[in-house]
Motif scaffolding. Structure first.
Motif, PDB file in Angstrom:
ATOM      1  N   LYS A   1       0.830  -1.210   0.000  1.00 17.23           N
ATOM      2  CA  LYS A   1       0.000   0.000   0.000  1.00 17.23           C
ATOM      3  C   LYS A   1       0.861   1.254   0.000  1.00 17.23           C
ATOM      4  O   LYS A   1       0.450   2.303  -0.456  1.00 17.23           O
ATOM      5  CB  LYS A   1      -0.912   0.011   1.234  1.00 17.23           C
ATOM      6  N   MET A   2       2.066   1.129   0.551  1.00 18.47           N
ATOM      7  CA  MET A   2       2.972   2.274   0.586  1.00 18.47           C
ATOM      8  C   MET A   2       3.820   2.350  -0.678  1.00 18.47           C
ATOM      9  O   MET A   2       4.734   3.174  -0.762  1.00 18.47           O
ATOM     10  CB  MET A   2       3.858   2.161   1.825  1.00 18.47           C
ATOM     11  N   ASP A   3       3.528   1.483  -1.656  1.00 16.26           N
ATOM     12  CA  ASP A   3       4.244   1.468  -2.943  1.00 16.26           C
ATOM     13  C   ASP A   3       5.746   1.266  -2.772  1.00 16.26           C
ATOM     14  O   ASP A   3       6.536   1.824  -3.530  1.00 16.26           O
ATOM     15  CB  ASP A   3       4.008   2.781  -3.721  1.00 16.26           C
ATOM     16  N   LEU A   4       6.147   0.482  -1.783  1.00 17.36           N
ATOM     17  CA  LEU A   4       7.579   0.276  -1.559  1.00 17.36           C
ATOM     18  C   LEU A   4       8.071  -0.972  -2.287  1.00 17.36           C
ATOM     19  O   LEU A   4       7.336  -1.941  -2.440  1.00 17.36           O
ATOM     20  CB  LEU A   4       7.862   0.152  -0.062  1.00 17.36           C
ATOM     21  N   ASN A   5       9.305  -0.916  -2.737  1.00 22.14           N
ATOM     22  CA  ASN A   5       9.974  -2.054  -3.339  1.00 22.14           C
ATOM     23  C   ASN A   5      10.710  -2.766  -2.205  1.00 22.14           C
ATOM     24  O   ASN A   5      11.637  -2.228  -1.621  1.00 22.14           O
ATOM     25  CB  ASN A   5      10.934  -1.531  -4.402  1.00 22.14           C
TER      26      ASN A   5
END
Lengths: 578, 578
Positions: free
Chosen positions: B187-191
């Motif tokens: 949801k935090m768009d982290l890789n």
């Protein structure tokens, strides 16, 4: 929420360790558990209430333009040394040393930290006013933690701070904060009182306390029968008696007593009216101004007010009573038989004492007293000050009505600090004319955890807590009876539960296989404002039994009308949905 | 929010004290300020991001049935003595003494406190499983606080704990938490990467770390080119070489060197391939099992893995290398010239070393070496273990593909603790058959403050931060150009501001009298995802200039279409309105 997936942790028995009703009920309702003296864990039910108050307070702070920040709990000692409070704060300040040998404190309040922030961030008057707040954990190493979260060591507090170029700007924000606190307490349906107060270890000159009224409170509040005047007993002014001093009619007489050790003994054994006795109390002088001791004269039926006495220039602060031995260096008598006649030390008389005539004092000889004493005949009038606690019936200091006294729990305290911290820590700005100017500062505390206990002290009955809708951990409880035997009861309960959740209503479904009595007493103990009982019998009439916890009234509702009713009564509380 | 009523606190210059890009940007964007080493104040912009993450994490925890509690930060030493960690935890545990002389710690984690709660509340298996979490301040007295909030002393953490009757139940919850953490990071768009990990000072046998990938990370992660296998380099298994050991062709030869102090010297001065050298490293033995020293053999191009070595029964933990002096008690040579031939102590060879032939070892005489050494001809094969770090190109331990290595920042760590704490602290329940059973436990940490820095390390450009919409302190910025000269610009900006607020969009209106360049660079630095520029020129066409911060693209919008567009792109982020 379903009770089977929840941690109710309710207790049937009254916990022996709890010393107040709120402490008992918070333990019994599964809101808190003690970890160690003055340290409490918030269980799910308690934390739900904490979060509701937090949200309400945060919204109000944002509404009046305060910005939220979060400062470290562990603070460097150097800042406290700079402000002077490293020494002054006393042993409630918990000090510690890190692995590198540097000193820190576990923050009891954040004036130093925020003043340090502001002196680094702010250089020009154009950046002022700045208004900041945080909602965070504080620690005060109380000598005797008690009353559960009312006087715990670790607690949750909203602390706000404002910074201004001028005193006028500070006063303006102070007034806005005063109203905001009033709004918050009103939204929580609390019965409270705003009082003038002592500024204590925080400092500054003007401050007000917000006191939630409760018999168990540890603050005495004096208030006028005819005006809005109210003050903490610690500072409520006792006016001079309105009647002029009567002329004395008795002659000075010396008499010897035996076994007189208290004022009450004098009254009982010699049948003198208590308000004819003058008590002589000896305290240490402020060594910056005077050496030795100071005698304070207070009427027999009055109580010395320590805070008023400490504010007198020649008296040591904190107030320190002289021992019998120390007194005997100045006169022939011990504490019990002192009097102002011929006493070789500065004397200060309370305003009421100055209005007395034909009174009784110690003769400065053990066991001996004088009766029939009068000012300016037997001894000169000494310095006169207000040094006693007010009592019920005293005139209100604004001249309107008389004073009554009630008890309260301090939940908020706001201060006009002025330049106390900014001066010590050199928080200055360049003003419009290019000169340096010391920033004026206000600070504003609101005890979140203490508010919860205060609300319970004020609102409970023999079955448990009575929450206002904005604070209740759940707004509605659904109690299905014999869920395992009636498919219809189960379905109706589940359906109602889903519908209320969809409306944003905070509802708990008691889906335990438990006796109805247990379910009911748990929900009453926790204080759920609206209780819905679903039973096979009532479903025959398509009805639900509704009970209002606060009004203690039962009523039948058609299923279809139940939701509409709850939406209407919960309207205000739903403005702050979970 | 209006910038004139906000505390932007942006900095033009790169702060000299900041050691990583996220630390620099958090200072420059006015998110944090340092109070003391490892202690940071969150300013309004930073705290807005903290609160967005907190809300997202809380929602996910509640969705998977965890109940929120809040435990004291100050914890009694007695519980840490009971678990054994009072001694074991090391000097990161900040200890203190209260005014009554009782010992406490500033909690770095809460296993002891919650186990104490559960052993008091839970008596029957029927009450299990219990799943609790808190989002609260923690303290670890780091020896060298660095990288801003990535390795600070005081930090914000979500810590979850679960309690179970059986290992199966624990595994089930562990799997659910594993998915929940994955959801949160997505949801935090982290890789990010989920890796098998060492359990360290927390304990238990199985654990996984959640690593946000970033060049500046201080963790090495080994992952397979062809499978989902990934592990922290600390524990990634190095398989034995797949090829059988070659037959030796050289004869054992002794040679003398001068000025050889490292393996690299041997390679450079004698032109031997580094992978033909065996390093002999001497460490202290575990005194419970053996006395003295243990020799570890690792190939010249490999690095000893301390955590793997510490797990070997006969080796002391924490790992402790022997000094030159200690080694000379066992043989004639110092650290530089050691070898396994004739060495009078237990020897453990790495799996790769066991597969070598015609290799070079120290001769246990200062400055002398043997070449052409072969196992079972010149010396017996010693005990073989996996004691080295994997390197890129090694086989993946699941047999699929080869390993590559990338760097990450650990933001989460979940553990199957089993009965480590419940055993030591006697947390038991009565099971269905009436017997006592020790509770199984899991714990689950997620670093809230660290997540923010990790997100910035991974997402920034030369102008500042690139936030994903769910984390951005504000979603939209409105920049009116020459507000004081154009009534039309002012009105349009104010009108748009009100409309976006009414839609629940988190918007900041830059109403400062500032040059457009400064307004723009501030908003880019802070990382507002959507920037709207309102100017007299564009209003002639009833248009607004829109810039997407992340895509770095500009586009013109009709005023009426602007709001619709923002609502569509912010849809997901608005599910968590402020």
């Amino acid at each position: 929420m379903r009770t089977t997936q929840y941690m109710l942790s309710t207790l049937k028995e009254k916990p022996s360790s709890a010393d107040t009703i709120s402490h008992q009920l918070m333990l019994r309702a599964g809101m808190i558990r003690q970890l160690a003296s003055g340290l409490y864990t918030w269980l799910p039910t308690g934390l739900r209430v904490v979060q509701k108050i937090t949200r309400l307070v945060r919204e109000e702070m944002q509404r009046i333009g305060f910005l939220e920040v979060s400062m470290p709990i562990i603070q460097p000692a150097s800042l406290w040394q700079e402000s002077g409070r490293w020494e002054q704060y006393g042993s409630e300040l918990l000090k510690l040393v890190d692995r590198n040998g540097r000193s820190f404190v576990v923050g009891p309040t954040h004036e130093e930290v925020i003043t340090d922030l502001i002196r680094n961030e702010v250089t020009s008057y154009k950046q002022l006013p700045i208004k900041l707040f945080q909602i965070h954990t504080k620690f005060r190493d109380e000598i005797r933690p008690r009353f559960g979260v009312i006087r715990s060591r670790e607690f949750l507090m909203k602390d706000g701070y404002s910074f201004h170029e001028t005193q006028e700007s500070l006063q303006e924000t102070y007034a806005v904060m005063y109203s905001a606190y009033r709004n918050i307490l009103k939204k929580m349906d609390l019965n409270f009182c705003i009082v003038e107060a002592d500024t204590g270890s925080i400092g500054g000159c003007i401050s007000h306390e917000f006191q939630v009224l409760a018999e168990s409170g540890d603050n005495d509040i004096a208030y006028s029968t005819e005006s809005t005047y109210a003050a903490n007993l610690e500072i409520a002014e006792a006016l001079p008696p309105s009647n002029a001093r009567q002329l004395g009619s008795q002659i000075k007489t010396q008499f010897l007593t035996q076994n007189v050790t208290t004022t009450q003994d004098l009254v009982e054994k010699f049948h003198v009216p208590i308000n004819k006795i003058v008590q002589t109390l000896v305290v240490k002088a402020n060594t910056d101004i005077a050496d030795g001791l100071v005698a304070l004269l207070v009427r027999g039926d009055h109580v010395l007010n320590k805070i008023k006495a400490e504010r007198i220039d020649i008296i040591a602060s904190p107030l320190c009573f002289a021992t019998d031995q120390e007194i005997r260096r100045y006169c022939q008598a011990g504490i019990k038989s002192l009097g102002p006649i011929g006493l070789n030390m500065p004397i200060i008389a309370d305003r009421s004492v100055a209005a007395m005539s034909d009174f009784i004092v110690g003769a400065n000889i053990d066991g001996q007293y004088f009766t029939g004493i009068n000012w300016e005949r037997d001894l000169p009038l000494p310095r006169i000050e207000d040094i006693r606690n007010v009592v019920e019936g005293d005139m209100s200091s604004d001249g309107k009505g008389v004073l009554l006294i009630k008890r309260g729990i301090e939940v908020g305290h706001i201060f006009q600090l002025g330049t106390k911290y900014s001066n010590a820590m050199k928080a200055i700005v360049q003003s419009v004319d290019g000169c340096s100017k010391t920033i004026s500062m206000g600070c504003y505390g609101l005890g979140i955890s203490r508010l919860i206990a205060a609300a319970i002290e004020q609102n409970h009955d023999e079955h448990g807590i009575l929450w206002s809708p904005v604070l209740a951990p759940f707004q509605v409880a659904i109690l299905p009876i014999n869920i395992q035997q009636s498919f219809r009861v189960r379905c109706t309960a589940e359906d109602l539960y889903s519908q209320l959740l969809a409306q944003g209503i905070d509802v708990i479904l008691d889906d335990r296989i438990e006796r109805p009595g247990i379910m009911f007493s748990d929900m009453e103990l926790i204080g759920i404002p609206h209780i819905l009982v679903i039973s096979e019998r009532n479903l025959n009439n398509k009805e639900i039994e509704y009970k209002s916890r606060v009004l203690n009234q039962k009523r039948m509702f058609k299923i279809s009308e139940m939701i509409l009713y709850l939406k209407s009564v919960l309207h205000d509380a739903m403005l702050h949905p979970n």
